[in-house]
Design a protein around this motif. Structure first.
Motif, PDB file in Angstrom:
ATOM      1  N   GLU A   1      13.655 -15.073 -12.596  1.00  0.00           N
ATOM      2  CA  GLU A   1      12.601 -15.078 -13.620  1.00  0.00           C
ATOM      3  C   GLU A   1      12.213 -16.506 -13.987  1.00  0.00           C
ATOM      4  O   GLU A   1      11.028 -16.821 -14.119  1.00  0.00           O
ATOM      5  CB  GLU A   1      13.035 -14.328 -14.880  1.00  0.00           C
ATOM      6  CG  GLU A   1      11.947 -14.346 -15.947  1.00  0.00           C
ATOM      7  CD  GLU A   1      12.216 -13.490 -17.160  1.00  0.00           C
ATOM      8  OE1 GLU A   1      11.353 -13.496 -18.059  1.00  0.00           O
ATOM      9  OE2 GLU A   1      13.266 -12.822 -17.231  1.00  0.00           O
TER      10      GLU A   1
ATOM     11  N   THR B   1       9.325  -9.482 -22.474  1.00  0.00           N
ATOM     12  CA  THR B   1       9.545 -10.264 -21.258  1.00  0.00           C
ATOM     13  C   THR B   1       8.638 -11.476 -21.297  1.00  0.00           C
ATOM     14  O   THR B   1       7.705 -11.538 -22.113  1.00  0.00           O
ATOM     15  CB  THR B   1       9.295  -9.421 -19.987  1.00  0.00           C
ATOM     16  OG1 THR B   1       9.774 -10.130 -18.846  1.00  0.00           O
ATOM     17  CG2 THR B   1       7.831  -9.070 -19.809  1.00  0.00           C
TER      18      THR B   1
ATOM     19  N   ASN C   1       5.913 -13.462 -16.294  1.00  0.00           N
ATOM     20  CA  ASN C   1       6.775 -12.712 -15.380  1.00  0.00           C
ATOM     21  C   ASN C   1       6.009 -11.475 -14.899  1.00  0.00           C
ATOM     22  O   ASN C   1       6.231 -10.361 -15.348  1.00  0.00           O
ATOM     23  CB  ASN C   1       8.080 -12.325 -16.081  1.00  0.00           C
ATOM     24  CG  ASN C   1       9.075 -11.687 -15.133  1.00  0.00           C
ATOM     25  OD1 ASN C   1       8.748 -11.355 -13.997  1.00  0.00           O
ATOM     26  ND2 ASN C   1      10.290 -11.496 -15.611  1.00  0.00           N
TER      27      ASN C   1
END
Length: 149
Positions: free
Chosen positions: A27, A112, A116
């Motif tokens: 990530e 998130t 991403n």
């Protein structure tokens, strides 16, 4: 097979960390931000996080995990991690489906990194709605998602 992980057990916490670090390194590369807090976690921090952990095991190998905090109405996912050696096997989907079916809640929440793209697309594909964005600093912003059940 998916099963509860006793994170208070040091070996289990070590196993989770051994998939968390490589997962978040991917990530970090995607979003070009290498100061993600999960990359700084330790076994001790995991054991004190007060999250419920479930793991996906292939034989005895931990391949992925999901952690959350839940009350009677909301499951708040804190981590959904898969070791890069096991990407594209549907493990994240299995873990998400497991949590949604296991917890009798009205809503599931998750956040998130906004850059991403694979994670953002995953949550949208699974019926999550973007609720808000939050700029952590000049290089990191988050997207918060919710799904009504």
């Amino acid at each position: 097979m998916i099963k509860l992980i006793d994170i208070s057990n040091k070996d289990n916490a070590k196993d989770v960390l051994s998939i968390q670090i490589p997962s978040y390194e991917v990530e970090a590369k995607i979003i070009d931000y290498y100061e993600l807090p999960p990359l700084k976690d330790t076994i001790d921090k995991l054991q004190k996080c007060e999250e419920i952990f479930f793991g996906f095991y292939e034989n005895t190998e931990l391949c992925g995990a999901i952690s959350l905090k839940a009350d009677e109405n909301v499951a708040d996912i804190h981590r959904l991690i898969v070791h890069p050696n096991h990407f594209r096997k549907g493990i994240a989907q299995l873990l998400l489906n497991f949590v949604i079916s296991k917890f009798n809640v009205k809503k599931v929440k998750v956040a998130t990194g906004s850059k991403n793209t694979p994670a953002v697309n995953f949550y949208i594909k699974n019926g999550f709605n973007k609720i808000k964005g939050f700029k952590v600093n000049e290089r990191l912003s988050l997207i918060f998602f919710e799904k009504e059940l």
